[in-house]
Design a protein around this motif. Structure first.
Motif, PDB file in Angstrom:
ATOM      1  N   VAL A  18       0.846  -1.198   0.000  1.00 61.29           N
ATOM      2  CA  VAL A  18       0.000   0.000   0.000  1.00 61.29           C
ATOM      3  C   VAL A  18       0.880   1.245   0.000  1.00 61.29           C
ATOM      4  CG1 VAL A  18      -1.578   1.366   1.427  1.00 61.29           C
ATOM      5  CG2 VAL A  18      -2.017  -1.074   1.060  1.00 61.29           C
ATOM      6  N   ASP A  19       1.885   1.260   0.847  1.00 65.05           N
ATOM      7  CA  ASP A  19       2.777   2.413   0.928  1.00 65.05           C
ATOM      8  C   ASP A  19       3.533   2.628  -0.389  1.00 65.05           C
ATOM      9  OD1 ASP A  19       1.925   3.027   3.478  1.00 65.05           O
ATOM     10  OD2 ASP A  19       3.584   1.968   4.468  1.00 65.05           O
ATOM     11  N   ARG A  20       3.933   1.540  -1.058  1.00 62.31           N
ATOM     12  CA  ARG A  20       4.612   1.675  -2.352  1.00 62.31           C
ATOM     13  C   ARG A  20       3.678   2.304  -3.391  1.00 62.31           C
ATOM     14  NH1 ARG A  20       6.777  -3.252  -0.990  1.00 62.31           N
ATOM     15  NH2 ARG A  20       5.242  -4.415  -2.210  1.00 62.31           N
ATOM     16  N   VAL A  21       2.414   1.870  -3.390  1.00 59.98           N
ATOM     17  CA  VAL A  21       1.434   2.424  -4.321  1.00 59.98           C
ATOM     18  C   VAL A  21       1.265   3.925  -4.089  1.00 59.98           C
ATOM     19  CG1 VAL A  21      -1.040   2.415  -4.886  1.00 59.98           C
ATOM     20  CG2 VAL A  21       0.200   0.257  -4.716  1.00 59.98           C
ATOM     21  N   ALA A  27      -2.188   6.715  -5.381  1.00 58.00           N
ATOM     22  CA  ALA A  27      -3.176   7.111  -4.365  1.00 58.00           C
ATOM     23  C   ALA A  27      -2.523   8.181  -3.501  1.00 58.00           C
ATOM     24  CB  ALA A  27      -3.593   5.915  -3.515  1.00 58.00           C
ATOM     25  N   ARG A  28      -3.372   9.019  -2.904  1.00 57.43           N
ATOM     26  CA  ARG A  28      -2.831  10.101  -2.077  1.00 57.43           C
ATOM     27  C   ARG A  28      -2.529   9.656  -0.656  1.00 57.43           C
ATOM     28  NH1 ARG A  28      -7.102  14.470  -4.144  1.00 57.43           N
ATOM     29  NH2 ARG A  28      -8.395  12.727  -3.542  1.00 57.43           N
ATOM     30  N   SER A  29      -3.268   8.628  -0.202  1.00 61.06           N
ATOM     31  CA  SER A  29      -3.090   8.209   1.190  1.00 61.06           C
ATOM     32  C   SER A  29      -3.569   6.775   1.367  1.00 61.06           C
ATOM     33  CB  SER A  29      -3.883   9.126   2.124  1.00 61.06           C
ATOM     34  OG  SER A  29      -5.270   8.956   1.890  1.00 61.06           O
ATOM     35  N   ARG A  30      -3.214   6.206   2.506  1.00 57.25           N
ATOM     36  CA  ARG A  30      -3.726   4.877   2.843  1.00 57.25           C
ATOM     37  C   ARG A  30      -5.252   4.903   2.901  1.00 57.25           C
ATOM     38  NH1 ARG A  30       0.206   3.216   7.917  1.00 57.25           N
ATOM     39  NH2 ARG A  30       2.039   2.631   6.680  1.00 57.25           N
ATOM     40  N   GLU A  35     -10.356   3.095   1.055  1.00 58.03           N
ATOM     41  CA  GLU A  35     -11.739   3.460   0.736  1.00 58.03           C
ATOM     42  C   GLU A  35     -12.090   3.052  -0.692  1.00 58.03           C
ATOM     43  OE1 GLU A  35     -14.614   7.361   0.198  1.00 58.03           O
ATOM     44  OE2 GLU A  35     -12.703   7.610   1.232  1.00 58.03           O
ATOM     45  N   SER A  36     -11.195   3.334  -1.616  1.00 60.87           N
ATOM     46  CA  SER A  36     -11.433   2.981  -3.018  1.00 60.87           C
ATOM     47  C   SER A  36     -11.587   1.465  -3.187  1.00 60.87           C
ATOM     48  CB  SER A  36     -10.266   3.499  -3.857  1.00 60.87           C
ATOM     49  OG  SER A  36     -10.375   3.048  -5.174  1.00 60.87           O
TER      50      SER A  36
END
Length: 94
Positions: A18-21, A27-30, A35-36
């Motif tokens: 998730v952090d790599r993405v 994405a702007r944030s976790r 949520e998406s």
């Protein structure tokens, strides 16, 4: 939109992904990514539930009988429409 804080416990390898993405700018944030993903999954589940209802309708004898009757009525109405003689204002419809 109202939001509420929550806590998720995730495997460390998933959190790292998730952090790599996020670092790659996908994405702007976790929070946004989670949520998406949740919205997408919930939409999939709703579609699956609708698909299951349609499959059930395909095996419902009463429903199929009603559909067949409606289709016959429409076919008859279509046939009657084709055989109607044009009225005096038929040329005005062009």
């Amino acid at each position: 939109m109202n939001t509420e804080p929550t806590t998720l416990v995730l495997p460390s390898d998933l959190l790292a992904a998730v952090d790599r993405v996020i670092q790659e700018g996908h994405a702007r944030s976790r929070d946004e990514l989670v949520e998406s993903a949740l919205r997408r999954r919930l939409a999939e589940l709703r579609r699956s539930a609708l698909d299951a209802e349609f499959r059930q309708m395909a095996n419902d004898v009463d429903y199929q009988r009603e559909v067949h009757q409606i289709l016959q009525e429409f076919a008859q109405a279509d046939c009657e429409t084709v055989h109607e003689e044009p009225g005096p204002d038929a040329s005005d419809r062009r």
